[in-house]
Design an enzyme around this catalytic site. Structure first.
Site, PDB file in Angstrom:
ATOM      1  N   GLY A 183      -6.387   5.464   3.133  1.00 18.91           N
ATOM      2  CA  GLY A 183      -6.250   5.913   4.085  1.00 18.91           C
ATOM      3  C   GLY A 183      -7.005   6.349   5.458  1.00 18.91           C
ATOM      4  O   GLY A 183      -8.270   7.085   5.471  1.00 18.91           O
ATOM      5  N   GLU A 196      -2.126  -5.050  -4.329  1.00 26.42           N
ATOM      6  CA  GLU A 196      -2.866  -5.732  -4.492  1.00 26.42           C
ATOM      7  C   GLU A 196      -3.832  -6.454  -4.711  1.00 26.42           C
ATOM      8  O   GLU A 196      -4.523  -7.479  -4.121  1.00 26.42           O
ATOM      9  CB  GLU A 196      -4.059  -4.591  -4.133  1.00 26.42           C
ATOM     10  CG  GLU A 196      -4.079  -3.293  -4.081  1.00 26.42           C
ATOM     11  CD  GLU A 196      -4.025  -2.082  -4.368  1.00 26.42           C
ATOM     12  OE1 GLU A 196      -4.449  -1.305  -2.363  1.00 26.42           O
ATOM     13  OE2 GLU A 196      -4.885  -1.681  -5.396  1.00 26.42           O
ATOM     14  N   MET A 256      -8.455   5.458  -4.091  1.00 19.29           N
ATOM     15  CA  MET A 256      -8.463   6.930  -5.376  1.00 19.29           C
ATOM     16  C   MET A 256      -9.627   5.946  -5.893  1.00 19.29           C
ATOM     17  O   MET A 256      -9.397   5.854  -7.937  1.00 19.29           O
ATOM     18  CB  MET A 256      -7.105   7.163  -5.763  1.00 19.29           C
ATOM     19  CG  MET A 256      -6.115   8.033  -4.774  1.00 19.29           C
ATOM     20  SD  MET A 256      -4.467   7.356  -5.393  1.00 19.29           S
ATOM     21  CE  MET A 256      -4.390   8.913  -6.771  1.00 19.29           C
ATOM     22  N   GLU A 257     -10.266   5.405  -6.043  1.00 19.90           N
ATOM     23  CA  GLU A 257     -10.895   3.747  -7.046  1.00 19.90           C
ATOM     24  C   GLU A 257     -11.657   3.310  -6.378  1.00 19.90           C
ATOM     25  O   GLU A 257     -12.550   3.479  -7.545  1.00 19.90           O
ATOM     26  CB  GLU A 257      -9.817   2.593  -7.202  1.00 19.90           C
ATOM     27  CG  GLU A 257      -8.528   2.712  -7.856  1.00 19.90           C
ATOM     28  CD  GLU A 257      -7.258   3.438  -7.016  1.00 19.90           C
ATOM     29  OE1 GLU A 257      -7.105   3.870  -7.079  1.00 19.90           O
ATOM     30  OE2 GLU A 257      -7.361   2.910  -5.389  1.00 19.90           O
ATOM     31  N   ASP A 315      -2.185   4.072   6.014  1.00 23.53           N
ATOM     32  CA  ASP A 315      -1.390   5.188   6.510  1.00 23.53           C
ATOM     33  C   ASP A 315      -2.902   6.118   6.945  1.00 23.53           C
ATOM     34  O   ASP A 315      -3.740   5.865   7.473  1.00 23.53           O
ATOM     35  CB  ASP A 315      -1.158   6.382   5.635  1.00 23.53           C
ATOM     36  CG  ASP A 315      -1.851   6.508   3.908  1.00 23.53           C
ATOM     37  OD1 ASP A 315      -2.429   7.317   4.353  1.00 23.53           O
ATOM     38  OD2 ASP A 315      -2.144   5.391   3.711  1.00 23.53           O
TER      39      ASP A 315
END
Length: 226
Positions: free
Chosen positions: A78, A12, A169-170, A193
């Site tokens: 996602g 990233e 997640m962050e 995804d």
């Protein structure tokens, strides 16, 4: 102003790191922070690792230790929202933790949704118009939790509770740290995804190109920023 750029994975931040000049490496909390320049813009770049606690810890360091005046989180996510597909881009209007009980809003910082900076959002929208993209651009809510969502039932639950564009997640950890430090932030995510039963394979197939796309957007932002 120094811009803090944070990604959770090496993929990233790789493109941004490649474009930096005058790079100096600093070690804190066992990780490398890179200071330098993109063009004439001063940068601090870090790979924070996966998860909301890592994200908050390193966002706070970027602000407090490296004096970033704005924080931008880049990476993958996602897709959850209707009409959002793999390789689409989501720019945050706000961020929230999806794995906290609602009672948490009663406690400091008394905030369920962390609002992204409108000027950074507008700059990102303008930048997306100048970057070749593999998908569409969406602006909306991003939700965060320590969970890789690959279950349609979990995905449906997030839609019912939050009506988000995507999950990762962050982002909310970075938003939380930015909020309590009174520092503007923005989250830029490309969909790797669709947060369903095919998420694992899709993630593996699209992680590199999706991460590259988010990084390209922030590079264009730095180019266009005044």
């Amino acid at each position: 102003m120094r811009y803090g750029i944070i990604g959770a994975l090496d993929e990233e931040i790789a493109l941004v790191k490649e474009q930096m000049t005058g790079v100096e490496e600093h070690t804190l909390y066992g990780r490398s922070f890179y200071t330098g320049y993109i063009g004439e813009k001063e940068i601090v770049l870090v790979c924070c690792g996966v998860g909301k606690v890592n994200a908050a810890l390193f966002a706070n360091a970027v602000i407090r230790e490296f004096h970033a005046g704005a924080v931008i989180n880049i990476g993958i996510a996602g897709a959850i929202g209707a009409g959002i597909s793999v390789m689409d881009v989501v720019l945050s209007t706000e961020a929230a933790f999806h794995d906290q009980d609602e009672i948490m809003v009663k406690y400091y910082p008394f905030c369920r949704y962390f609002k992204a900076d409108e000027k950074l959002l507008a700059l990102a929208q303008r930048s997306c118009e100048s970057v070749p993209l593999h998908g569409k651009v969406h602006c909306g809510r991003i939700v965060t939790g320590d969970q890789f969502v690959n279950d349609p039932a979990v995905k449906h639950g997030l839609v019912e509770r939050f009506d988000p564009c995507c999950t990762e997640m962050e982002g909310a950890g970075i938003a939380h740290a930015s909020f309590v430090n009174d520092t503007p932030f923005l989250i830029i995510r490309t969909m790797s995804d669709s947060a369903d039963e095919g998420a694992d394979d899709s993630y593996d197939n699209f992680i590199d190109v999706a991460a590259h796309q988010s990084a390209a957007i922030v590079l264009k932002m730095l180019e266009l920023a005044e």
